[in-house]
Motif scaffolding. Structure first.
Motif, short mmCIF file in Angstrom:
data_model
loop_
_atom_site.label_atom_id
_atom_site.label_comp_id
_atom_site.label_asym_id
_atom_site.label_seq_id
_atom_site.Cartn_x
_atom_site.Cartn_y
_atom_site.Cartn_z
N GLY A 1 0.79 -1.22 0.00
CA GLY A 1 0.00 0.00 0.00
C GLY A 1 0.83 1.27 0.00
O GLY A 1 0.28 2.36 -0.20
N LEU A 2 2.13 1.14 0.23
CA LEU A 2 2.99 2.33 0.25
C LEU A 2 3.16 2.94 -1.13
O LEU A 2 3.55 4.10 -1.27
CB LEU A 2 4.37 1.97 0.81
CG LEU A 2 4.42 1.63 2.30
CD1 LEU A 2 5.77 1.00 2.65
CD2 LEU A 2 4.18 2.87 3.14
N ARG A 3 2.88 2.17 -2.16
CA ARG A 3 3.05 2.67 -3.53
C ARG A 3 1.67 2.74 -4.18
O ARG A 3 1.21 1.78 -4.78
CB ARG A 3 3.95 1.75 -4.34
CG ARG A 3 5.34 1.54 -3.74
CD ARG A 3 6.10 0.48 -4.52
NE ARG A 3 7.41 0.22 -3.93
CZ ARG A 3 8.56 0.33 -4.59
NH1 ARG A 3 8.58 0.73 -5.84
NH2 ARG A 3 9.70 0.05 -3.99
N ASP B 1 7.35 -0.72 -11.99
CA ASP B 1 7.59 -0.06 -10.70
C ASP B 1 7.34 1.43 -10.91
O ASP B 1 8.25 2.20 -11.23
CB ASP B 1 9.03 -0.32 -10.24
CG ASP B 1 9.33 0.32 -8.88
OD1 ASP B 1 8.48 1.09 -8.36
OD2 ASP B 1 10.43 0.08 -8.34
N ARG B 2 6.08 1.85 -10.75
CA ARG B 2 5.71 3.22 -11.05
C ARG B 2 6.32 4.22 -10.06
O ARG B 2 6.63 5.36 -10.42
CB ARG B 2 4.18 3.38 -11.05
CG ARG B 2 3.45 2.39 -11.93
CD ARG B 2 4.00 2.33 -13.36
NE ARG B 2 3.93 3.59 -14.09
CZ ARG B 2 2.84 4.06 -14.70
NH1 ARG B 2 1.70 3.37 -14.65
NH2 ARG B 2 2.87 5.20 -15.35
N TRP B 3 6.44 3.84 -8.78
CA TRP B 3 7.06 4.72 -7.79
C TRP B 3 8.46 5.12 -8.23
O TRP B 3 8.81 6.29 -8.33
CB TRP B 3 7.11 4.01 -6.44
CG TRP B 3 8.12 4.57 -5.47
CD1 TRP B 3 9.45 4.30 -5.43
CD2 TRP B 3 7.89 5.53 -4.45
NE1 TRP B 3 10.07 5.01 -4.43
CE2 TRP B 3 9.13 5.78 -3.82
CE3 TRP B 3 6.77 6.20 -3.98
CZ2 TRP B 3 9.27 6.65 -2.75
CZ3 TRP B 3 6.90 7.08 -2.91
CH2 TRP B 3 8.14 7.30 -2.31
N ILE C 1 2.81 10.14 -13.90
CA ILE C 1 2.92 8.76 -13.40
C ILE C 1 2.32 8.66 -12.00
O ILE C 1 1.59 7.72 -11.69
CB ILE C 1 4.40 8.32 -13.38
CG1 ILE C 1 4.96 8.27 -14.80
CG2 ILE C 1 4.55 6.97 -12.70
CD1 ILE C 1 6.48 8.16 -14.84
N ALA C 2 2.63 9.66 -11.16
CA ALA C 2 2.09 9.66 -9.79
C ALA C 2 0.57 9.77 -9.81
O ALA C 2 -0.12 9.10 -9.02
CB ALA C 2 2.70 10.81 -8.99
N ASP C 3 0.03 10.59 -10.70
CA ASP C 3 -1.43 10.71 -10.80
C ASP C 3 -2.06 9.39 -11.23
O ASP C 3 -3.10 8.98 -10.71
CB ASP C 3 -1.79 11.81 -11.81
CG ASP C 3 -1.68 13.20 -11.21
OD1 ASP C 3 -1.81 13.33 -9.97
OD2 ASP C 3 -1.46 14.16 -11.97
N GLU C 4 -1.43 8.73 -12.18
CA GLU C 4 -1.96 7.45 -12.66
C GLU C 4 -1.97 6.40 -11.54
O GLU C 4 -2.88 5.57 -11.46
CB GLU C 4 -1.13 6.94 -13.83
CG GLU C 4 -1.30 7.77 -15.10
CD GLU C 4 -0.29 7.38 -16.17
OE1 GLU C 4 0.56 6.50 -15.90
OE2 GLU C 4 -0.34 7.96 -17.28
N GLY C 5 -0.97 6.48 -10.66
CA GLY C 5 -0.90 5.51 -9.56
C GLY C 5 -1.54 6.00 -8.28
O GLY C 5 -1.50 5.29 -7.27
N HIS C 6 -2.13 7.21 -8.31
CA HIS C 6 -2.77 7.80 -7.12
C HIS C 6 -1.80 7.80 -5.93
O HIS C 6 -2.16 7.46 -4.81
CB HIS C 6 -4.04 7.03 -6.75
CG HIS C 6 -5.02 6.92 -7.88
ND1 HIS C 6 -5.78 7.99 -8.31
CD2 HIS C 6 -5.34 5.87 -8.69
CE1 HIS C 6 -6.54 7.60 -9.33
NE2 HIS C 6 -6.29 6.33 -9.58
N ASP C 7 -0.55 8.21 -6.21
CA ASP C 7 0.50 8.19 -5.20
C ASP C 7 0.74 9.62 -4.70
O ASP C 7 1.35 10.43 -5.40
CB ASP C 7 1.79 7.63 -5.82
CG ASP C 7 2.89 7.41 -4.80
OD1 ASP C 7 3.08 8.29 -3.93
OD2 ASP C 7 3.57 6.37 -4.88
#
Length: 872
Positions: free
Chosen positions: A541-543, A694-696, A728-734
């Protein structure tokens, strides 16, 4: 003809501030207040703002019904009274303001006020729903209005504070400044006064409360801290060291409680010293005896920050420069002379404590002529030790004082003989615990001793996990409830989360019993296995979208994760240590614990035990991380390269790419770095991250490539990389990578003249940083908003935001890096044009809490942001 609507709607949904005053007399003041309200991005509601198809009274009442805040400005005139009325508009508006609406009243100094206005002001002065302040000129009025509205906006955040049990709250684990006392303190008034006097002396940098376990050192420290807020205007911090076993973890623990993130970029001691610089703070270090070797670090801190004071609790003296020792004595006992009666006995603090705690478990307990002798006997046998008295008093629920005294007589006479090598007070405390435990069933006693394997607090799930095959297996909740009833285990509920805790001296006793039973290794292994499994379950869940919840959950378990690492390390399960550390790589980065992990890895390597190739890769990586930022060198580059090789040979492409990106970042720190070589390595890592999804890491690698372009002066290329990172962060909701990407992207937007886009991005990173409890991100965003305000000539907002951001940087040790300080040039230019306006904003910001500044920046923030902010 259609009926006139009773409610007049306005198109905006901003917070509305209704301004009531006479029109002609206060025209200048009204214009100034209107501009001040708009400066805070609020909507002024004023009866003279254009023509309307409604009567003035109807319009005024309708707008008032929809407003959120009432502002009244009064001078000399009462105002006109309509022919069919008895009061003027200003009194009518004041009367119609709902009781729940905040009312801010400003009264101009006057020698010739209308009698009817005087009577209205008299009413306001006794109205406990209104606040009122005098003013002499327009500048003073505007300053008061801005300050009061900013405070009210912050209070709107507090109104959304969730009740305990609200599982929807998204926030980092709370760090309380002082523990909450659930019972009153008895008999320490004189001690509090004396310790305050010691802290007030300039030459006492450290005051150490010394005494045996159970004497009340921690409780006294809390009382002293609570009574000393006037002496330490810049804050009081309570740092619990109970679960800290390694001296090297002192600075990381202090940093955590201060909100200082350790991302490896700057030496942690430097960041803490920067956070303490020129601040009058009190830092309480509780339970220091287990890491006493770390005491010289306190000297280093107060040398760099001479206004800071340290209040330490310890069973032993620290023996460092600047230390003043205060011996914590037992509670006062009744004298042996004079008649023994309830009134005389109750005058002693020891007996008063016994009575208070006895009544907590048996409300009808009273001190009488029949039981006073037994109670006094108990207190004397326990030598006035507060914890021992509390344990004995807890038995009043089932036993009479006479029977308790008899049992104590037997316990003390038998058990003290077996412990003659212990100091007398330690023997008394231990025998009191032994006696309390002897009243338990075998099942309860085993559970109590097994709980010693946990750190400061633990959950029912964790207890059940270590209980498989234990005598209490399957009855954890019932057995825990019984221990709670006996005051041997303390329940703690925060935000709906039920946890339990043992007192440190009880945990010490329990561990001794586990060792004596030869079961300590078995319980420690079970404990480590449970928390390693917890990490495996939570870490994914961290990523992504679950990041805030995952960070919060791991933060709650941090003390037990540290204990699990210690159990694994002591058991030479070194591959498991490395796996746990690597699984939580993103957590260490977000929360700033990388130097702590580095200490573990250095210890692992120094053991010279057989380890897997992957474990060596993990250890080498974490050992080099801080060096990457603080002391970049060819050795660091080589070490990270070796880590990448070992990861690759062990079959972990993703980890190898992370180490490769780290090596490129190390090269980037060189003053004459090879941009082409750095970009080549980052792009090679980037390709792997995309391959393994690895999106993070992909997002963070794009940030690295952006910085290559920034340093090279290629802002268009930097913007493209930072924008890709944000995408990328938006796509992964990070939220974390989005905040990092956003803060970098926004600076480039601002530097390239895209001010509107930069402002919206800074609003976004501010909201994300609040949810993550990422104060560094909040400070960057406020700096950016200060730059925006300065560019637009809004001196008050520019000054206020820049001042609050600067305070946050000082408080958390964030260094104002030259390349990131985009606010400096706009502020310098504005200071040339409007020095008074900027200075007024800076004065307001100096008195403004972080929550107040955020409330000004985001007056209409969404509920999740308000809920997160309410927990700061």
């Amino acid at each position: 003809m259609a009926a006139t609507p009773s409610v007049i709607r306005t198109p905006d949904q901003q917070i509305r501030v209704f301004v009531s005053s006479t029109l002609r007399e206060l025209a200048d003041e009204r214009r100034a207040v209107q501009q001040a309200i708009e400066r805070l991005r609020l909507a002024p509601v004023m009866s003279n703002l254009g023509a309307h198809p409604h009567s003035p009274a109807e319009l005024s009442r309708s707008y008032l019904a929809q407003s959120d805040i009432f502002v009244g400005i009064y001078a000399d005139s009462y105002g006109d009274v309509a022919a069919d009325g008895t009061t003027s508009a200003i009194e009518d508006e004041y009367d119609r303001a709902p009781p729940t609406m905040p009312k801010l009243i400003y009264i101009k100094e006057s020698d010739g006020r209308d009698d009817r206005l005087e009577r209205l002001i008299d009413r306001i002065q006794i109205d406990n729903t209104a606040s009122y302040l005098p003013f002499t000129d327009t500048d003073e009025l505007v300053g008061r209005v801005l300050t009061d509205l900013a405070t009210l906006l912050a209070e709107r955040f507090d109104e959304t504070r969730p009740e305990a049990g609200d599982d929807a709250v998204e926030s980092a684990p709370p760090v309380p400044q002082l523990p909450v006392a659930f019972t009153k303190t008895v008999g320490r008034e004189e001690d509090v006064s004396r310790v305050r006097q010691l802290l007030a002396r300039d030459d006492n940098h450290v005051v150490t409360l010394v005494g045996p376990g159970g004497i009340g050192k921690s409780r006294l420290a809390v009382e002293v801290a609570a009574a000393s807020e006037d002496m330490f205007p810049d804050g009081i911090y309570f740092v619990a060291l109970e679960g800290v076993q390694e001296p090297g973890l002192l600075l990381p623990t202090i940093a955590y409680f201060f909100g200082v993130r350790d991302n490896g970029e700057v030496a942690l001691e430097e960041r803490i010293s920067h956070a303490l610089e020129d601040r009058r703070v009190l830092i309480v270090l509780d339970d220091f005896e287990q890491i006493v070797e770390a005491a010289p670090a306190i000297v280093q801190l107060y040398t760099a920050a001479p206004h800071a004071r340290f209040l330490v609790t310890s069973r032993i003296v620290l023996r460092i420069r600047g230390e003043q020792v205060y011996e914590v004595e037992s509670l006062r006992l009744p004298g042996d002379t004079g008649p023994l009666n309830p009134d005389r006995a109750r005058a002693s603090s020891a007996v008063a404590l016994f009575v208070d705690r006895a009544q907590a478990v048996k409300p009808d307990f009273t001190l009488t002529t029949e039981n006073v002798a037994a109670v006094v006997d108990i207190c004397k046998r326990l030598e006035g030790l507060p914890l021992a008295i509390e344990l004995a008093a807890a038995q009043v629920r089932l036993l009479t004082p006479r029977y308790i005294a008899q049992r104590l007589d037997h316990s003390l006479s038998v058990l003290t003989v077996a412990n003659r090598d212990m100091p007398i007070r330690h023997r008394t405390m231990r025998t009191t615990i032994e006696w309390s435990v002897s009243l338990l069933s075998q099942e309860q006693r085993t559970l109590l001793e097994d709980l010693g394997v946990f750190a400061t607090r633990f959950t029912l799930d964790a207890v059940e996990a270590i209980g498989r095959g234990r005598p209490w297996d399957g009855r954890a909740i019932d057995a825990l409830s019984e221990l709670v009833d006996d005051s041997l285990v303390k329940p703690i509920e925060v935000e709906g989360r039920s946890t339990f805790s043992l007192l440190s001296i009880m945990r010490e006793y329990a561990v001794d019993r586990l060792k004596a039973r030869g079961e300590i290794d078995e319980l420690r292994a079970a404990h480590a296995d449970y928390y390693a499994d917890l990490v495996r379950r939570v870490a994914p869940g961290l990523r992504g979208a679950g990041q805030v919840d995952a960070v919060r959950q791991i933060g709650w378990e941090l003390s037990n994760l540290r204990a699990a690492v210690r159990h694994l390390m002591d058991g030479n399960r070194l591959d498991d240590v490395a796996e746990l550390a690597w699984t939580l790589f993103v957590y260490w980065w977000i929360s700033g614990f990388l130097s702590e992990v580095r200490l573990w890895m250095l210890e692992l390597l120094e053991k010279h035990q057989p380890i897997s190739q992957r474990t060596r890769a993990v250890a080498e990586f974490f050992a080099m991380w801080s060096e990457l930022w603080q002391h970049p060198s060819n050795e660091v580059v080589a070490g990270l390269g070796e880590s990448a090789r070992l990861f690759a040979e062990s079959g972990d492409e993703d980890a190898a790419a992370i180490a490769l990106a780290g090596r490129a970042t190390a090269r980037l720190q060189f003053p004459d770095f090879d941009a082409e070589a750095v970009a080549l390595e980052l792009n090679e890592a980037l390709a792997t991250f995309r391959k393994v999804d690895d999106r993070w890491s992909e997002s963070m690698a794009e940030v690295g490539l952006g910085w290559v372009d920034v340093v090279g002066g290629h802002l268009d290329g930097a913007l493209a990389h930072f924008s890709r990172s944000a995408e990328i962060a938006d796509e992964g909701h990070d939220p974390y990578t989005r905040a990092v990407a956003g803060n970098n992207r926004t600076r480039v937007l601002f530097l390239t003249g895209q001010v509107e886009a930069a402002e919206q991005e800074w609003f976004l990173t501010l909201r994300l940083s609040i949810r993550l409890h990422y104060e560094e991100g909040v400070a960057f965003a406020l700096d950016g908003l200060a730059a925006i305000a300065a560019t637009r000539g809004d001196a008050w907002r520019a000054g206020a935001f820049s001042q609050v951001a600067a305070s946050a940087r000082r408080r958390t040790g964030i260094l104002d890096v030259e390349g990131l300080a985009v606010q400096r040039a706009p502020l310098a230019a504005l200071r040339e044009r409007d020095p008074q306006g900027l200075a007024a904003g800076e004065r307001a910001g100096a008195a403004m809490a972080l929550t107040e500044a955020v409330a000004v920046a985001l007056p209409d923030a969404e509920p999740s942001v308000k809920e997160a902010m309410a927990l700061w």
